[in-house]
Enzyme design. Structure first.
Site, PDB file in Angstrom:
ATOM      1  CG  MET A 152      23.862  29.941  14.961  1.00  0.00           C
ATOM      2  SD  MET A 152      24.948  29.581  13.564  1.00  0.00           S
ATOM      3  CE  MET A 152      24.718  27.813  13.394  1.00  0.00           C
ATOM      4  NE  ARG A 190      25.496  25.239   6.248  1.00  0.00           N
ATOM      5  CZ  ARG A 190      25.369  26.071   5.246  1.00  0.00           C
ATOM      6  NH1 ARG A 190      26.378  26.223   4.386  1.00  0.00           N
ATOM      7  NH2 ARG A 190      24.252  26.751   5.064  1.00  0.00           N
ATOM      8  CE1 TYR A 212      20.622  19.999  13.095  1.00  0.00           C
ATOM      9  CE2 TYR A 212      19.299  20.936  14.850  1.00  0.00           C
ATOM     10  CZ  TYR A 212      20.194  19.996  14.418  1.00  0.00           C
ATOM     11  OH  TYR A 212      20.665  19.057  15.289  1.00  0.00           O
ATOM     12  CD  GLU A 213      23.281  25.150  12.278  1.00  0.00           C
ATOM     13  OE1 GLU A 213      23.679  26.119  11.622  1.00  0.00           O
ATOM     14  OE2 GLU A 213      22.883  25.237  13.453  1.00  0.00           O
ATOM     15  N   GLY A 214      21.061  24.935   7.359  1.00  0.00           N
ATOM     16  CA  GLY A 214      20.974  24.850   5.904  1.00  0.00           C
ATOM     17  C   GLY A 214      20.468  23.480   5.523  1.00  0.00           C
TER      18      GLY A 214
END
Length: 582
Positions: free
Chosen positions: A162, A298, A430-432
């Site tokens: 992504m 996540r 990462y991933e927020g």
């Protein structure tokens, strides 16, 4: 450097004794979720992780990847390992049988994800992101896109990734500038993305990028973002990789860890043609569609924290048993035992949390009962930021503890103790970032929901604390932790959004700590029952009790500190003038 030994007995304990395997088995299309099948899959995954992936972990870390203008060459042995991974069917373990997958429950997929990440986090990130791309495409893609791409992604013949972040945007996706221009039924993309994990490599026949970009007439901000499928090679009429798309890996990052995982800067349209892509889902709804992919990722980040923590624990325990000081192996020293128990007790609790939340995903997706599906989805929504946030914080803390147990030798690369910390340090980012996870938990899952989902979770935890769950014994320490969690929940609900946001991270960590205690209590109850019934694995169950007892007495008290910060922290933050005081 200690070898990795897959914790198959621990996984089976969680999957078949602590969690309700019979309920998962009763869901539609889960008839095969039998103990013998679970055991066979876990054992074989453990062998693959230990014998194929783990031996490449240190060598991949030392070698890294090789970038050229033509692309990225993976570390030695990785391409062969990936071929074996795909051939064995691991990529499709939880995939839809209509697209060639095995259709196994997500809870079993989470168990194998732990093993892949513990054995080799750099490698594991590739199938992890492919699985997330499958989720997004399955939920939002057109039938034409599914026909071309899903079978190949599910099998692992092609990989997915992504593409969100841009140099000027970071986590603020409202600032995305990559643009998409119409080209018949397709689109041409122009722009740049950074930090694209496994965005370019030589391990699969094609790489499928899910890219956020703006249409020419898109509104400003996050409401003007669309999601596009952009393949490295454009498929021909038969679906086979053909023309190279106008997208390139301009560089790879030189990172603290995960050296064998290419983290790419991707460019689109440098040849002037634009990268050919296809709209996924609705125009200007790309961010919502991407969250299907991100939420799945996540959860897997939390499992990643678990896996690396267990690898660090195994290394530290092996060293402590071998290293002698003061006439005895240091594993007998009280402070070293404290550190090892701190690691193992948190690993037990986090493993239960990761698997139980994955089981809730299965119920939310498969149950025939609409109310049960809705309740399970609410539980998933509440637990996902805790799994990601608390799970990755635990992963970093335990990898750090592993170095401490090694002493000075842990600071030397040759022992391998530093690699878990270098690798897993990215997971809270990462991933927020975990700050974003905390904002998600408080803003979306608490304030917007008016606390209903959190109170339902607390009610279930109360049943265990009071001894009402399965006739178990009461757990007064857990009850005290729940009092703190409930009071903090009430405080944030009444505080107003700004004050709640200032305390969001402390609330996330409070929730993780207390939820971990809930699982520790359940583990202790199961172990006690097994010992009372008579077992030839007394050492195993006594160890589970000892770790649960340590968690209650030495880990759960952290909740008091988080609760105290919540009660007094917002004003200490809000009254600071950033321009004058920082």
């Amino acid at each position: 450097m200690a070898d990795y030994h897959a914790p198959t007995r621990d996984l089976m304990f969680m999957l078949t004794e602590v969690l309700d395997a019979a309920h998962i088995r009763g869901l539609p299309d889960c008839d095969d979720y039998e103990p013998d099948t679970i055991s066979a899959i876990v054992d074989e995954a453990g062998r693959f992780a230990s014998s194929v992936l783990a031996p490449l972990n240190a060598s991949g870390d030392a070698e890294g990847v090789d970038w050229s203008a033509e692309g990225v060459t993976s570390a030695s042995g990785f391409a062969d390992a990936y071929d074996r991974f795909v051939e064995a069917g691991w990529n499709g373990l939880t995939g839809d049988p209509e697209h060639g997958g095995m259709g196994m429950p997500r809870v079993l997929g989470a168990a194998t994800t732990e093993l892949w990440n513990a054995a080799n986090m750099s490698f594991a990130l590739c199938p992890l992101l492919t699985a997330s791309a499958v989720d997004a495409l399955a939920h939002h893609g057109s039938e034409d896109l599914k026909a071309v791409y899903l079978d190949r992604l599910v099998s692992g013949e092609w990989t997915g990734c992504m593409d969100l972040t841009e140099p000027q945007a970071g986590s603020d996706l409202a600032q995305v500038r990559t643009r998409a221009e119409p080209d018949g039924e397709a689109w041409r993309l122009f722009g740049q993305k950074i930090y694209i994990t496994w965005g370019e490599h030589d391990m699969a026949g094609n790489i499928v990028h899910l890219v956020l970009a703006r249409l020419p007439d898109a509104p400003a901000g996050v409401k003007g973002i669309s999601l596009f499928l952009v393949p490295k090679y454009i498929p021909d009429a038969d679906g086979n990789p053909d023309e190279r798309n106008d997208m390139r890996c301009a560089s790879v990052e030189h990172k603290l860890g995960i050296h064998a995982c290419p983290t790419c800067t991707m460019t689109y349209g440098e040849d002037g043609r634009g990268a050919l892509g296809w709209l996924v889902g609705e125009a200007n709804r790309g961010l919502a569609h991407m969250f299907t992919m991100m939420n799945a990722a996540r959860h897997k980040m939390g499992v990643q924290g678990l896996g690396v923590a267990d690898r660090a624990y195994q290394q530290a325990l092996a060293h402590a048993r071998e290293r002698e000081q003061g006439g005895a192996a240091i594993v007998e020293h009280a402070d070293v035992k404290r550190m090892l128990l701190s690691m193992r007790s948190r690993i037990d609790a986090l493993r239960a949390l990761c698997l139980d939340s994955a089981a809730a995903m299965d119920v939310a997706e498969r149950s025939d009962d609409e109310a049960e599906r809705a309740a399970a989805q609410t539980r998933v929504d509440v637990l996902t930021p805790i799994v990601k946030g608390w799970g990755t914080e635990v992963g970093v803390a335990l990898a750090d503890t592993g170095i401490q147990i090694h002493g000075g030798m842990g600071y030397i690369e040759e022992t391998g103790a530093a690699q878990p910390l270098r690798d897993v340090r990215i997971a809270p980012i990462y991933e927020g970032t975990n700050g974003i996870q905390a904002i998600d938990l408080v803003g979306r899952k608490l304030l917007r929901d008016e606390g209903r989902g959190m109170r339902a979770l607390i009610a279930d935890m109360r049943a265990t604390a009071d001894g009402r769950a399965d006739g178990a014994n009461p757990h007064p320490a857990l009850a005290e932790g729940l009092d703190l969690m409930e009071q903090a929940t009430d405080t944030l609900l009444a505080a107003g959004r700004d004050a709640a946001m200032a305390n969001a991270f402390n609330y996330l960590m409070l929730c993780g700590t207390v939820v971990g205690a809930w699982y520790a209590a359940r583990i202790a109850d199961v172990a006690k029952a097994a010992l009372a019934a008579g077992t030839d694995e007394a050492d195993f169950y006594e160890a589970r009790q000892a770790c649960a007892r340590f968690y209650m007495r030495q880990v759960l008290p952290d909740a008091r500190g988080y609760a105290a910060r919540i009660e007094g922290g917002a004003d200490a933050i809000d009254t600071v003038d950033a321009a004058r005081h920082l």
